[in-house]
Write a protein that holds these residues in place. Sequence first.
Motif, PDB file in Angstrom:
ATOM      1  N   ASP A   1      -7.349 -10.391   1.177  1.00 25.36           N
ATOM      2  CA  ASP A   1      -7.731  -9.359   0.206  1.00 25.36           C
ATOM      3  C   ASP A   1      -9.222  -9.089   0.433  1.00 25.36           C
ATOM      4  O   ASP A   1     -10.081  -9.689  -0.208  1.00 25.36           O
TER       5      ASP A   1
ATOM      6  N   GLU B   1       0.829  -1.212   0.000  1.00 21.47           N
ATOM      7  CA  GLU B   1       0.000   0.000   0.000  1.00 21.47           C
ATOM      8  C   GLU B   1       0.859   1.256   0.000  1.00 21.47           C
ATOM      9  O   GLU B   1       0.480   2.276  -0.578  1.00 21.47           O
TER      10      GLU B   1
ATOM     11  N   TYR C   1      -3.114 -15.042  -1.823  1.00 22.78           N
ATOM     12  CA  TYR C   1      -4.128 -14.086  -1.369  1.00 22.78           C
ATOM     13  C   TYR C   1      -5.443 -14.822  -1.121  1.00 22.78           C
ATOM     14  O   TYR C   1      -5.851 -15.664  -1.938  1.00 22.78           O
TER      15      TYR C   1
ATOM     16  N   GLN D   1      -2.097 -13.411   2.436  1.00 18.18           N
ATOM     17  CA  GLN D   1      -2.635 -12.108   2.775  1.00 18.18           C
ATOM     18  C   GLN D   1      -4.137 -12.109   2.524  1.00 18.18           C
ATOM     19  O   GLN D   1      -4.607 -12.713   1.562  1.00 18.18           O
TER      20      GLN D   1
ATOM     21  N   SER E   1      -9.272 -14.003  -0.854  1.00 27.91           N
ATOM     22  CA  SER E   1     -10.230 -12.928  -1.159  1.00 27.91           C
ATOM     23  C   SER E   1     -11.578 -13.253  -0.533  1.00 27.91           C
ATOM     24  O   SER E   1     -12.134 -14.331  -0.758  1.00 27.91           O
TER      25      SER E   1
ATOM     26  N   GLU F   1     -12.634  -8.868  -2.111  1.00 29.54           N
ATOM     27  CA  GLU F   1     -12.223  -9.100  -3.497  1.00 29.54           C
ATOM     28  C   GLU F   1     -12.602 -10.484  -4.015  1.00 29.54           C
ATOM     29  O   GLU F   1     -12.139 -10.894  -5.078  1.00 29.54           O
TER      30      GLU F   1
END
Length: 639
Positions: free
Chosen positions: A460, A68, A424, A458, A426, A463
């Motif tokens: 997300d 970010e 990721y 991670q 989501s 998403e």
Amino acid sequence: MALIKITFPDGSEKEYESGVTAIEIARQISNSLAKKAVAARFNEQVIGLNEPLTESGKLEILTFKDKEGREVFWHSSAHLMAQAIKRLFPEAQLGIGPPIEDGFYYDIDLERPITPEDFPLIEKEMAKIVDEDLPTEKKVMSAKEAIDFFKKINENLKVELIEEIDSRDETITAYSQGEFTDLCRGPHVPSTKYLGKNFKLLSVAGAYWHGDEKNKMLQRIYATNYPDKKMLKEHLRRLEEAKKRDHRKLGRELDLFSIQDEIGSGLILWHPKGALMRHIIETYLKEELLQSGYHLVSTPHIAKEHLWEVSGHTSFYRENMYSPMLVDDVAYQLKPMNCPFHMMIYKSKIRSYRDLPLRFAELGTVYRYERSGVLHGLMRVRGFTQDDAHIYCHPDQLQDEIIRVLDLNSRVLSKFGFTDYEVYLSTRPEKFVGDVQSWDHATEALKNALERKEMDYQIDPGEGVFYGPKIDIKIKDVLGRRWQCSTIQVDFNLPERFDLTFVDSDGQAYRPITIHRALLGSLERFFGILIEHYAGFFPLWLAPLQVIVLPIADRHFDYADQIAEQLRLKGVRVEVDKRNEKIGFKIREAEVQKVPYMLILGDKEVEEKRLSVRHKGEGDLGAMQYQDFEHRILDELKQ
């Protein structure tokens, strides 16, 4: 003054006066952190360093090392470049300027073409703006106020963007630095000095406004910026290396594939060597799938349009589909996905809980309308083959099936040399189908599977696709670039739309949960990644030609043919170069074609029944008995 409690990433807490900013807190922690800071995350939202904090919460200072943080730094850099362009060319109309992987771009509408010769002038103006240390100020206005403002400064593309917002009551944000104001959600760095002077304009290309070829062509200027010179220098080195590895260039040089205007944009012609490599990849995949309990299926390239209405594609995906074709007065549609066909195979008979999990896999070619402006070699095409699969399982089997997919995914990626990737998870978006309880169950199953496999990941947030949460895996190539390949998606939508059921142990009918999964994604795109990752020097098992035999003169042909035949019987891909050329020329040609092994045969080799061996990675290996060479190459293939 009221006090607020700030919690830091390590769990420690401290009280501050309400209104304190992230940069003030960073300075209290350490001057070095404050110098590196570009933004902050407060209560899971990315904010500007100068934004006042008026409530208690979790705070993390973001630097360029954070994803970010890089996005804020590069987005601010895009504003810096746009401001410099406006100073130099006041008549320029500004489109959009987002951060992208490794930098940023800005689309501008300007009658005068921007050329690389203009780049030093723009960079000089950018450096001047950095020296001016212009503070960045956030402005909030209504849509009407924003339209009036951007009309006044003659930014018609910005007005068009605002008018596309559904509600005129929508709050609009803009950011100003000096005389320059841009429509933007933000956040941005506190002032232009934070951006430094390690920027570089890289290229300019045409880009249709909104990516639609019906709109005006704008000029897209690509650039990058880094906190220090070393990072910029390394990035520029990677770019030069990437140019050498460009799959379009190597694909042509190695005669692997082509894209021809007479055929159509985004449609691939696989040449013999490329088609052979594709066959090798597909054969390996099918063997892995069969060993992993999958059933191979094959489906048509078209189907009645009604099928895509049932699946929802004509509602959700129409802009990416080709126009229907009439066959016997019935509308048929080129398939953009394989999913509906697999659903119909499942539905072709009554299924019991004893049949589950049921795994269907297909290397299915699909067709999607991609705008011409985004087509790029093998990476973005209009016809491609997916290593697609759908797993139908009982809710109690969901987590175990996800783990099986993760295991298979790791085996397949490592086979091709990819062991470093980012994962990721989501989660549920604002608009979704199904009930929250099912979403939570699926998300927890994905999360638990990742944790049981001890895979770093991670979140997300928001998403996930509208029909379910998903895991996305991005592989890293030799240059550190990330490529989205593997995906594991849980679907509640299609089983409902196609009325899929299974009979459970209680005799009642229930919906199966469907897992969509792809390991490599598109074969075309993955092949492009492989070319660039290996720079055309493919691993021996993948190389279309593994050995080339180079006889020096015609009298050495018989021995060359004997050697080639013995190797072919062992499954080695081998050719004999009998062209009337000097041996030096043949060696150079084989090197250009990146053939792993060369066997050079002259009078001495024929007399002694030996081989003179060259290897692409080790050079001249000297003389070798045939049996020794055979053992070497077969051992390498086994590994």
